[in-house]
Enzyme design. Structure first.
Site, PDB file in Angstrom:
ATOM      1  N   ALA A  14       0.849  -1.180   0.024  1.00 13.61           N
ATOM      2  CA  ALA A  14       0.003   0.019  -0.112  1.00 13.61           C
ATOM      3  C   ALA A  14       0.849   1.174  -0.180  1.00 13.61           C
ATOM      4  O   ALA A  14       1.994   1.441   0.529  1.00 13.61           O
ATOM      5  CB  ALA A  14      -1.011  -0.059   1.295  1.00 13.61           C
ATOM      6  N   SER A  82       3.864  -6.742   1.936  1.00 13.70           N
ATOM      7  CA  SER A  82       2.999  -6.116   2.699  1.00 13.70           C
ATOM      8  C   SER A  82       1.533  -6.466   2.333  1.00 13.70           C
ATOM      9  O   SER A  82       1.104  -7.600   2.069  1.00 13.70           O
ATOM     10  CB  SER A  82       3.156  -4.575   2.770  1.00 13.70           C
ATOM     11  OG  SER A  82       2.657  -3.873   3.811  1.00 13.70           O
ATOM     12  N   LYS A 156       7.732   3.496  11.453  1.00 13.50           N
ATOM     13  CA  LYS A 156       7.068   2.060  11.311  1.00 13.50           C
ATOM     14  C   LYS A 156       7.472   1.098  10.212  1.00 13.50           C
ATOM     15  O   LYS A 156       7.727   0.098  10.282  1.00 13.50           O
ATOM     16  CB  LYS A 156       5.667   2.219  11.336  1.00 13.50           C
ATOM     17  CG  LYS A 156       4.934   2.719  12.536  1.00 13.50           C
ATOM     18  CD  LYS A 156       5.030   1.605  13.682  1.00 13.50           C
ATOM     19  CE  LYS A 156       4.362   2.331  15.047  1.00 13.50           C
ATOM     20  NZ  LYS A 156       4.237   1.361  16.260  1.00 13.50           N
ATOM     21  N   ASP A 207      10.346  -5.924  11.465  1.00 18.55           N
ATOM     22  CA  ASP A 207       9.228  -5.033  11.158  1.00 18.55           C
ATOM     23  C   ASP A 207       8.453  -4.589  12.275  1.00 18.55           C
ATOM     24  O   ASP A 207       7.932  -5.398  13.022  1.00 18.55           O
ATOM     25  CB  ASP A 207       8.493  -5.954  10.218  1.00 18.55           C
ATOM     26  CG  ASP A 207       7.454  -5.508   9.457  1.00 18.55           C
ATOM     27  OD1 ASP A 207       7.034  -4.492   9.676  1.00 18.55           O
ATOM     28  OD2 ASP A 207       7.184  -6.004   8.561  1.00 18.55           O
ATOM     29  N   HIS A 235      10.326  -3.351   7.808  1.00 17.20           N
ATOM     30  CA  HIS A 235       9.190  -3.744   6.690  1.00 17.20           C
ATOM     31  C   HIS A 235       9.687  -3.573   5.349  1.00 17.20           C
ATOM     32  O   HIS A 235       9.494  -4.415   4.660  1.00 17.20           O
ATOM     33  CB  HIS A 235       7.964  -2.764   6.920  1.00 17.20           C
ATOM     34  CG  HIS A 235       6.806  -3.170   6.253  1.00 17.20           C
ATOM     35  ND1 HIS A 235       6.210  -4.417   6.613  1.00 17.20           N
ATOM     36  CD2 HIS A 235       6.348  -2.477   5.414  1.00 17.20           C
ATOM     37  CE1 HIS A 235       5.124  -4.441   5.825  1.00 17.20           C
ATOM     38  NE2 HIS A 235       5.091  -3.101   5.022  1.00 17.20           N
TER      39      HIS A 235
END
Length: 257
Positions: A14, A82, A156, A207, A235
């Site tokens: 995303a 993801s 993040k 992650d 991530h």
């Protein structure tokens, strides 16, 4: 293609686009593989706007169209990162005969027992809204659009990735959606389709977006043929540790393709 040469199709997550594979693609190509990177609808340089993409199938259309063009005697290795795990699952479900293995890179991995939205719903349940930091959610047609904020990117997603790649991401990111509303109404992925294709999972230990314990829960829930681990990566493993990801993919390709 030369013997030993495989065709990798890399699918972004995303708010990202084909651009996020810029380090991995040349590594695979220099090993003699063929690599296709694509922008999903309203991602990267795809001209659609997220407001006009109302279903997960429409969002996945560039991938589904690509697989439709693969000749019957050929197979690809699908790699989803993801949210891209759900895109490759949909593609595996529709074209199981064209995929030698589906590789989930710290990705959402559905099962064949529940709705496609199940792993996203479970994730939402265990992720307090504060964890989304400055991510913006807004109503967009029949869905909720989502746009990661600068803090979410740096804390993040890219906390171990170079500041240059973080800057690149912030300048190229586009609003996306989890398409929860649509996925909760879609039929389950089938045992004969998605469930029939070998699946491998690449775990990323540091992650913070899809935490390790959630990756492990999905692996257990969806039953994987192979699980590999890359230690010390956030991530964005394809930017943070591209050569480790290359070696993991090479290992999986050698076994399944």
């Amino acid at each position: 293609m030369a013997s030993g040469s495989k065709h990798f199709v890399l699918v972004h997550g995303a708010c990202h686009g084909a651009w996020c594979w810029y380090k991995l693609k040349p590594l695979l190509e220099s090993a003699g593989h063929r690599v296709t990177v694509l922008d999903l609808a309203a991602s990267g340089i795809n001209l659609q706007k997220i407001e006009d993409v109302d279903t997960f199938s429409r969002y996945s259309e560039p991938l589904l169209q690509l697989l439709a063009t693969i000749p019957p005697n050929e197979k690809v290795i699908l790699v989803g990162h993801s949210l891209g795990g759900l895109n490759i699952a949909l593609a595996m479900d529709k074209f199981p005969e064209k995929v030698s293995v589906g590789v989930f890179v710290t990705a959402f991995a559905p099962d064949v027992e529940h709705q496609p939205s199940y792993v996203l719903e479970k994730y939402s349940e265990r992720t307090p809204s504060t964890e989304w930091l400055d991510t913006e959610f807004s109503p967009s047609g029949n869905k909720t659009s989502m746009f990661f904020g600068p803090m979410f990117f740096s804390n993040k997603l890219y906390q171990l990735t170079s500041i240059q790649d973080l800057e690149l991401a912030k300048s190229l990111a586009r609003p996306s959606s989890l398409f929860l509303e649509d996925l909760s109404k879609e039929k389950k992925f089938s045992k004969e389709g998605y469930g029939s294709v070998p699946r491998a999972y690449i775990v990323c230990t540091e992650d913070l977006a899809i935490p390790l314990n959630y990756q492990l829960w999905m692996i257990q829930n969806a039953a994987f043929n192979d699980v590999l681990e890359i230690k010390g990566t956030d991530h964005m493993v394809m930017l943070c540790m591209p050569s480790q990801l290359f070696h993991s993919l090479h290992q999986i390709a050698t076994k399944y393709a």
